[in-house]
Design a protein around this motif. Structure first.
Motif, mmCIF file in Angstrom:
data_model
loop_
_atom_site.group_PDB
_atom_site.id
_atom_site.type_symbol
_atom_site.label_atom_id
_atom_site.label_comp_id
_atom_site.label_asym_id
_atom_site.label_seq_id
_atom_site.Cartn_x
_atom_site.Cartn_y
_atom_site.Cartn_z
ATOM 1 N N ILE A 100 0.918 -1.318 0.005
ATOM 2 C CA ILE A 100 -0.023 0.084 0.061
ATOM 3 C C ILE A 100 0.860 1.253 -0.108
ATOM 4 O O ILE A 100 0.805 2.315 -0.633
ATOM 5 C CB ILE A 100 -0.932 0.008 1.183
ATOM 6 C CG1 ILE A 100 -2.083 -1.210 1.124
ATOM 7 C CG2 ILE A 100 -1.677 1.394 1.528
ATOM 8 C CD1 ILE A 100 -2.823 -1.372 2.304
ATOM 9 N N ARG A 103 1.645 2.876 -2.989
ATOM 10 C CA ARG A 103 0.704 3.385 -3.938
ATOM 11 C C ARG A 103 -0.277 4.453 -3.251
ATOM 12 O O ARG A 103 -0.778 5.338 -3.921
ATOM 13 C CB ARG A 103 -0.238 2.183 -4.169
ATOM 14 C CG ARG A 103 0.318 1.250 -5.015
ATOM 15 C CD ARG A 103 0.786 1.752 -6.449
ATOM 16 N NE ARG A 103 1.308 0.538 -7.343
ATOM 17 C CZ ARG A 103 2.558 0.221 -7.480
ATOM 18 N NH1 ARG A 103 3.589 0.939 -7.175
ATOM 19 N NH2 ARG A 103 3.093 -0.912 -8.301
ATOM 20 N N VAL A 104 0.054 4.758 -1.687
ATOM 21 C CA VAL A 104 -0.577 5.633 -1.091
ATOM 22 C C VAL A 104 0.166 6.712 -0.509
ATOM 23 O O VAL A 104 1.355 6.184 -0.046
ATOM 24 C CB VAL A 104 -1.590 5.044 0.052
ATOM 25 C CG1 VAL A 104 -2.231 6.002 0.762
ATOM 26 C CG2 VAL A 104 -2.786 4.015 -0.533
ATOM 27 N N TRP A 109 -0.966 7.427 4.813
ATOM 28 C CA TRP A 109 -0.912 5.988 5.376
ATOM 29 C C TRP A 109 -0.462 5.995 6.722
ATOM 30 O O TRP A 109 -1.065 5.258 7.601
ATOM 31 C CB TRP A 109 -0.210 5.202 4.393
ATOM 32 C CG TRP A 109 -0.392 3.509 4.615
ATOM 33 C CD1 TRP A 109 0.805 2.970 4.884
ATOM 34 C CD2 TRP A 109 -1.236 2.894 4.950
ATOM 35 N NE1 TRP A 109 0.635 1.653 5.363
ATOM 36 C CE2 TRP A 109 -0.636 1.501 5.270
ATOM 37 C CE3 TRP A 109 -2.814 3.156 4.635
ATOM 38 C CZ2 TRP A 109 -1.567 0.471 5.459
ATOM 39 C CZ3 TRP A 109 -3.327 1.975 4.916
ATOM 40 C CH2 TRP A 109 -3.103 0.614 5.366
ATOM 41 N N ASP A 226 6.178 12.835 1.608
ATOM 42 C CA ASP A 226 6.066 11.645 0.755
ATOM 43 C C ASP A 226 7.444 11.463 0.266
ATOM 44 O O ASP A 226 8.394 11.817 0.521
ATOM 45 C CB ASP A 226 4.883 11.762 -0.225
ATOM 46 C CG ASP A 226 3.606 12.050 0.322
ATOM 47 O OD1 ASP A 226 3.215 11.436 1.483
ATOM 48 O OD2 ASP A 226 2.891 12.678 -0.289
#
Length: 512
Positions: A100, A103-104, A109, A226
Motif C-alpha cells: 500500500i 501506492r498511497v 498512510w 512523501d
C-alpha cells in the motif's frame, strides 16, 4: 569535452571535520536548507513515532513485572503468548502495508496507522482478562506492522549513501532509548499514579502512551513528506525542494515507484540474492536479541516469597535500561564511523559487532546464572551489540537495491516479516517464561546464530563487491554523493571531481 548544466547536488567528498560530524556542512547552502527541512520533518516525526511504538513494546514487560501478572493471574506461559499475539498481528500486516505504501502517499498512510494504533493502546488500559490482552495486542501489532519498514523505506528514498547510515542510526536509536523511558516511566507511574482513579499503575502506563501518540499522529499528517517522486509542493517543501530531491536520487541510481506488481516480479524478488540474504539475516535476529530479555527476569528471580526483596520494583525496571543506553550509544557510534572514516562501507562494524556477540553469548553459557551482579549484569548489558547493526543493515539493503523501489519496499517488509515470524516461536522454545533466567540452551543457540551472521554478512560483502566490479566494467556504476571510495572512481582509475561555483557545484565533466 562537454560540461553539463549546474547541479545543486553535492558530489565532492567531505574534506572538513564538520563534514565528518554532519554531512550537510560540506554541501551548498540551498541543499543544506533542503536537508535541514528533511531532517526536521522526517527524522523528528519518524523518531518520535518509533520511540512511542517501542515504549509500548517494552511497556508490556514492564507492566507484567509491575502488577499486571498478579492482577490478571498470568502465572504460566501467558506472557509469552501475549507477545506472540502481538507478533502474529505484526506479521499479518507487514507485506500488505508496504504494498500500500508504494501506492498511497506516506503522509496519509502512516498517520492512519498511528491513529489506529493509538486507539487500541488506550483500550489496553481497560483489559480485564488474559483473553482481552490477546485480542488487543493482536490489533495493536496489526496497526504497528507497517510503521518501521515504511520509515526505513522513506529514508532510503530521500537520502544518499553519505547520509543514510546516520539517519537510520538516529531512527533506530529510538528503539534502544524507548525502554529507558519506559522503565523510568513505569517506575514513576507506579510510585505516583498507582491506585489513582481506581486504576493500577500498569494501566496508567498505556493511557499515557496513547496520550503521547495522538498529537504526533495528527501532526505527521501535515509534516511527514512523501517520497520524492510522489510528493507535491507543500508549505514545508517547495517545488524546488522536490526537484533537488529527485536530482539527488537520480545521481545515485535510486529509482522511483511505479513498477507494476505481478507474479513474475514478486518471484524475481524472492529469488534475488539481495532479498534472500538480507531476509535471512533478519530471520536470525530474534535469536541474537533474545538473551538481553533475560536481564529483567534475572533481577526479579532474586526476590523470593516470604523474604525481603533483593531488588525493588524500581530497580527491576531501571537496571535493564543501562543495556538500552549502551545499544543506543554504540549504534550511533558505528553509523558515524561507517558514513565517515569508512567512507560508506557497512560490513566492518557489522561483522565486528557479531564477533563480539559470539564471545558474550559464550560467557553467558559458561558463567553461573546466579553469580554476582558484577559478573552477570555486564554480559546482559552488552549482549545486544550484534543487534546494533540493524540501521547499517537497512542502509546497506537500500543502497544495494537502489534501482527498484518496489523491491526495496518488498525486501524491508520481508526482512521484518520473517524476523517476527521467528520471534513468535523462538521465545516459546528457547526463552520460556517458566525457565527464565535459566535459559542456557537459548544462549548457546544465540552464539551459533551470531557465527552464522558473520558468514552471511561476509557473503553479502563478496557478492556486492562482485556486482560492483561487473557494473564498473559495463559502465553502469552510479556515483555516490560525497563518499569517496572505490565506487566513485572511473574505470581508468581517475577520481571524479566537481567544480564549485559560488554555492553550486558543477556535475563531473564527462567524456563523449
Amino acid at each position: 569535452m562537454v560540461q553539463k548544466a549546474a547541479s545543486i547536488a553535492s558530489s565532492t567528498p567531505s574534506v572538513s571535520w564538520r563534514g565528518w560530524l554532519w554531512d550537510s556542512a560540506d554541501v551548498s547552502k540551498e541543499e543544506r536548507r533542503f536537508l535541514l527541512k528533511l531532517d526536521f520533518t522526517l527524522l523528528t516525526f519518524g523518531t518520535l513515532g518509533m520511540l512511542i511504538k517501542w515504549i509500548d513494546t517494552s511497556n508490556i514487560t514492564n507492566a507484567f513485572v509491575s502488577g499486571m501478572k498478579e492482577d490478571l493471574n498470568l502465572y504460566q506461559n501467558q506472557y509469552n503468548y501475549i507477545i506472540v499475539s502481538w507478533t502474529v498481528g505484526y506479521i499479518v500486516g507487514q507485506w500488505p502495508s508496504n504494498f500500500i505504501l508504494t501506492r498511497v502517499p506516506a503522509h496519509i498512510w502512516i498517520p492512519f496507522l498511528e491513529i489506529g494504533w493509538t486507539v487500541f493502546t488506550f483500550a489496553l488500559a481497560g483489559a480485564k482478562s488474559y483473553t482481552h490482552l490477546l485480542a488487543l495486542r493482536f490489533v495493536v501489532g496489526l496497526f504497528e506492522a507497517g510503521y518501521w519498514p515504511a520509515l526505513y523505506y522513506i529514508l532510503g528514498s530521500w537520502y544518499n549513501k553519505r547520509e543514510l547510515g546516520k539517519r537510520n542510526g538516529i531512527l533506530q536509536s529510538a528503539v534502544s532509548i524507548a525502554p529507558i523511558f519506559s522503565g523510568f516511566l513505569q517506575s514513576g507511574i507506579y510510585n505516583s499514579l498507582n491506585g489513582k482513579a481506581g486504576l493500577a499503575g500498569w494501566r496508567w502506563l498505556f493511557i499515557i502512551n496513547g496520550v503521547i501518540s495522538l498529537p504526533v499522529a495528527v501532526l505527521a499528517y501535515f509534516f511527514l513528506p512523501d517520497t520524492p517522486h510522489t510528493a507535491k509542493p507543500t508549505w514545508v517543501f517547495t517545488e524546488r525542494d522536490i526537484e533537488i530531491a529527485k536530482e539527488r536520487m537520480e545521481r545515485v541510481g535510486r529509482q522511483p515507484e511505479g513498477k507494476p506488481y505481478t507474479f513474475k516480479t514478486i518471484l524475481g524478488y524472492l529469488t534475488s540474492w539481495k532479498t534472500l540474504l538480507f531476509t535471512l539475516i533478519f530471520t536470525m535476529q530474534p535469536f541474537t536479541s533474545a538473551p538481553s530479555t533475560s536481564f529483567v527476569f534475572w533481577l526479579k528471580a532474586h526476590n523470593k516469597k516470604g523474604k525481603p526483596p533483593v531488588y525493588s520494583i524500581s530497580q527491576i525496571n531501571e537496571y535493564p535500561t543501562i543495556a538500552n543506553a549502551f545499544n543506543a550509544v554504540y549504534s550511533l557510534l558505528t553509523v558515524w564511523i561507517s558514513d565517515g572514516p569508512l567512507r560508506g562501507r557497512r560490513w566492518p562494524t557489522i561483522i565486528f559487532g557479531n564477533l563480539v556477540a559470539i564471545v558474550v553469548f559464550v560467557l553467558l553459557v559458561v558463567t553461573p546464572v546466579f553469580g554476582p551482579f558484577s559478573h552477570r549484569a555486564p554480559l546482559y548489558i552488552v549482549c545486544g551489540i550484534g543487534g546494533s547493526a540493524v540501521p547499517l543493515t537497512m542502509a546497506w539493503m537500500a543502497e544495494l537495491i537502489s534501482d527498484n523501489a518496489e523491491q526495496r519496499a518488498f525486501t524491508a517488509a520481508s526482512m521484518n516479516t520473517l524476523q517476527y515470524t521467528f520471534n513468535a516461536w523462538i521465545p516459546l522454545v528457547w526463552f520460556q517464561q517458566i525457565h527464565q533466567p535459566n535459559v542456557t540452551p537459548g544462549n548457546r543457540g544465540a552464539a551459533v546464530v551470531a557465527g552464522l551472521n558473520v558468514l552471511v554478512f561476509s557473503l553479502i560483502t563478496y557478492l556486492a563487491h562482485r556486482e560492483k566490479l561487473q557494473k564498473k566494467r559495463n559502465g553502469q556504476l552510479a556515483p555516490t554523493n560525497g563518499v569517496l571510495d572505490s565506487e566513485t572512481q572511473s574505470t581508468d582509475g581517475d577520481e571524479k571531481k566537481a567544480v564549485v561555483v559560488g554555492d553550486k557545484e558543477i556535475v563531473p565533466v564527462e567524456k563523449i
